[in-house]
Enzyme design. Structure first.
Site, PDB file in Angstrom:
ATOM      1  N   TYR A  77       0.842  -1.205   0.000  1.00  0.00           N
ATOM      2  CA  TYR A  77       0.000   0.000   0.000  1.00  0.00           C
ATOM      3  C   TYR A  77       0.874   1.250   0.000  1.00  0.00           C
ATOM      4  CZ  TYR A  77      -3.839   3.138   0.942  1.00  0.00           C
ATOM      5  OH  TYR A  77      -4.755   4.138   0.823  1.00  0.00           O
ATOM      6  N   PHE A 129      -7.829  21.423 -24.604  1.00  0.00           N
ATOM      7  CA  PHE A 129      -8.107  20.004 -24.735  1.00  0.00           C
ATOM      8  C   PHE A 129      -9.334  19.718 -23.864  1.00  0.00           C
ATOM      9  CE2 PHE A 129      -7.965  15.508 -23.722  1.00  0.00           C
ATOM     10  CZ  PHE A 129      -8.082  15.019 -25.008  1.00  0.00           C
TER      11      PHE A 129
HETATM   12  N1  F0G Z   1      -4.035  15.807 -22.333  1.00  0.00           N
HETATM   13  C1  F0G Z   1      -4.035  15.450 -23.622  1.00  0.00           C
HETATM   14  C2  F0G Z   1      -3.281  16.267 -24.610  1.00  0.00           C
HETATM   15  C3  F0G Z   1      -4.752  14.320 -24.030  1.00  0.00           C
HETATM   16  O1  F0G Z   1      -4.747  13.985 -25.313  1.00  0.00           O
HETATM   17  C4  F0G Z   1      -5.470  13.568 -23.066  1.00  0.00           C
HETATM   18  C5  F0G Z   1      -6.244  12.407 -23.458  1.00  0.00           C
HETATM   19  C6  F0G Z   1      -5.448  13.979 -21.740  1.00  0.00           C
HETATM   20  C7  F0G Z   1      -4.705  15.104 -21.413  1.00  0.00           C
HETATM   21  C8  F0G Z   1      -6.214  13.262 -20.672  1.00  0.00           C
HETATM   22  O2  F0G Z   1      -5.586  12.087 -20.345  1.00  0.00           O
HETATM   23  O3  F0G Z   1      -7.174  10.293 -21.091  1.00  0.00           O
HETATM   24  O4  F0G Z   1      -5.293   9.795 -19.542  1.00  0.00           O
HETATM   25  O5  F0G Z   1      -7.232  11.078 -18.751  1.00  0.00           O
HETATM   26  N2  F0G Z   1      -6.500  12.144 -24.658  1.00  0.00           N
HETATM   27  C9  F0G Z   1      -7.134  10.948 -25.170  1.00  0.00           C
HETATM   28  C10 F0G Z   1      -7.312  11.092 -26.643  1.00  0.00           C
HETATM   29  C11 F0G Z   1      -8.369  10.540 -24.458  1.00  0.00           C
HETATM   30  O6  F0G Z   1      -7.949  10.203 -27.228  1.00  0.00           O
HETATM   31  O7  F0G Z   1      -6.816  12.053 -27.242  1.00  0.00           O
HETATM   32  P1  F0G Z   1      -6.378  10.742 -19.910  1.00  0.00           P
END
Ligand code: F0G
Length: 462
Positions: A77, A129
């Site tokens: 843990y 994003f």
């Molecule tokens: N930042 C970027 C640039 C991303 O492309 C993503 C996820 C995240 C943050 C979030 O990360 O999915 O691990 O929680 N992108 C995926 C995509 C889902 O299909 O572009 P996560």
């Protein structure tokens, strides 16, 4: 025959040890599956998909070394040895001091947003994003786009379309006051712009601007390895630097980073946060126990952290990155040769079809990019993803749709998974859908979830 002597092909620096059979449904079965899924590729069961280009997230093939590492999971843990291996790998390759594991990228976005943003503050960044912006908003912040204008033009050939427009950023800071700016949210290879990179020159200049106004600078390092490749390839002075050296140097201009390790770090699940400021670390480390798990596992099993630590070092190998981006380019070059409109220059993780030009008879409110993803699935069982008006969601203040200039359908390439022949099949399917484009009708949204609607929205054909 003589011509062959001049050829210089690249090939993947790995061979395949284990295979997973694919299944292809009949066209009738695909029609039913798509109907059932409300014309949303996120709602298709993966068993109904032939070649899955929905995302490059968590879809990588792990190496034999990573799988061996899974057996070395220390499932304590507290204080798992795999946590210390992860910490060491992040320090070595990204250069930050303090590391907090999280279950994936949005877990990290949540914690960082809660710690850094006070209600009413602004968060300027190089294009939004989906999950990043939502967590900034849920923390009471407002995202402000300060990317260069070229990023919103799918045809602009600017080599670093991910760059921050320093003029826009400085104007914002002067107008609103530095105290209103929580931090600058910088992403390496900007996903929504088509996987477009940020130059080293831009991050350096950004660092001095931030220093002048005392504004912190945090990096979304999710696809930063791929960003390093473009710097090596395009930016004067970096041609003989290794990817690893470029990556670490780039990160050194930022105060910390959040990571979806499901992309560049070559694992199926995982994420992390890394910061240099001990006070910020203290708060993050405290908050992680509320939402993710103890600060030495953050929602992950020990074995996941081990696979991540190994993935981090594999992902910075120059020959790996070259082959990875080479495969994306192979698909993009085929499509470009056949006159299919895509975002240029070709980015790091995906080909983005320009649905606005593809279906120039469909208004944006009829979801051209969603339509294109649906048509591709119907044609061949290839699964793509909408990155346009559905993904952009609504303005939290006015309630109206965000109407992004980019209306794109993403063919996202998983790392180390598909072959060049798969890319041929995909390109041929896009071409067939393109040939019948004029007869294609758009979609109407029939169900709209409140958060990140694109994941679960339903549509019907007009
Ligand atoms: N930042 C970027 C640039 C991303 O492309 C993503 C996820 C995240 C943050 C979030 O990360 O999915 O691990 O929680 N992108 C995926 C995509 C889902 O299909 O572009 P996560």
């Amino acid at each position: 025959m003589g011509q062959q002597f001049g050829r210089q092909s690249w090939a993947e620096p790995w061979k395949i040890k284990m295979v997973e059979p694919l299944r292809m449904l009949t066209r009738e079965e695909r029609v039913d599956a798509l109907q059932e899924a409300g014309f949303n590729t996120f709602l298709l069961p993966s068993e109904a998909v032939y070649i899955d280009l929905l995302t490059d997230s968590g879809t990588s093939a792990m190496s034999d070394r990573q799988w061996a590492g899974m057996m070395l999971g220390d499932e304590a843990y507290a204080g798992s040895r795999n946590y210390y291996r992860l910490e060491e790998a992040v320090r070595e390759h990204y250069g930050y001091t303090h590391i907090v594991p999280t279950h994936q990228g949005r877990g990290a976005e949540h914690l960082l947003s809660q710690v850094l943003i006070e209600p009413g503050q602004l968060v300027p960044g190089n294009m939004y994003f989906t999950t990043t912006r939502l967590h900034q908003e849920l923390a009471g912040g407002s995202f402000v786009d300060v990317i260069i204008d070229e990023a919103h033009d799918p045809a602009s050939l600017h080599p670093f379309k991910g760059n921050v427009d320093l003029g826009k950023l400085e104007d914002l800071i002067r107008r609103e006051g530095a105290a209103r700016v929580a931090y600058v949210s910088l992403a390496g290879t900007v996903n929504m712009a088509g996987g477009q990179p940020v130059s080293m020159e831009n991050v350096r200049a950004l660092r001095s601007l931030c220093d002048r106004y005392d504004v912190p600078l945090y990096l979304d390092a999710t696809r930063m390895v791929e960003n390093a490749f473009f710097i090596q390839e395009r930016e004067p002075g970096f041609g003989d630097w290794s990817i690893a050296r470029i990556l670490k140097s780039f990160c050194s201009y930022t105060d910390g980073a959040w990571m979806s390790a499901k992309k560049d770090n070559l694992v199926n699940i995982g994420g992390w946060l890394a910061v240099n400021d001990p006070a910020v670390f203290d708060e993050l480390r405290n908050l992680v126990v509320v939402y993710e798990g103890l600060h030495t596992y953050g929602g992950l099993a020990g074995r996941d952290m081990e696979a991540m630590a190994i993935g981090i070092s594999e992902a910075v190998a120059d020959d790996y990155v070259r082959a990875r981006i080479g495969q994306v380019r192979y698909l993009g070059d085929l499509l470009t040769d056949w006159g299919i409109p895509i975002v240029l220059p070709i980015g790091g993780h995906a080909i983005f079809l320009d649905a606005r030009r593809f279906y120039d008879h469909l208004p944006q409110d009829e979801f051209p990019a969603q339509t294109l993803a649906a048509e591709l699935y119907l044609d061949s069982g290839v699964r793509a993803m909408e990155r346009g008006i559905a993904s952009a969601g609504r303005d939290p203040v006015t309630g109206d749709h965000h109407r992004p200039r980019l209306e794109l359908t993403r063919l996202t390439i998983p790392r180390r998974v598909y072959t060049q022949a798969h890319m041929d099949v995909v390109a041929e399917s896009v071409n067939r859908v393109h040939e019948v484009r004029e007869a294609t009708r758009g979609l109407r949204m029939t169900h709209e979830p409140k958060y990140l609607r694109f994941f679960q929205a339903r549509f019907e054909r007009l």
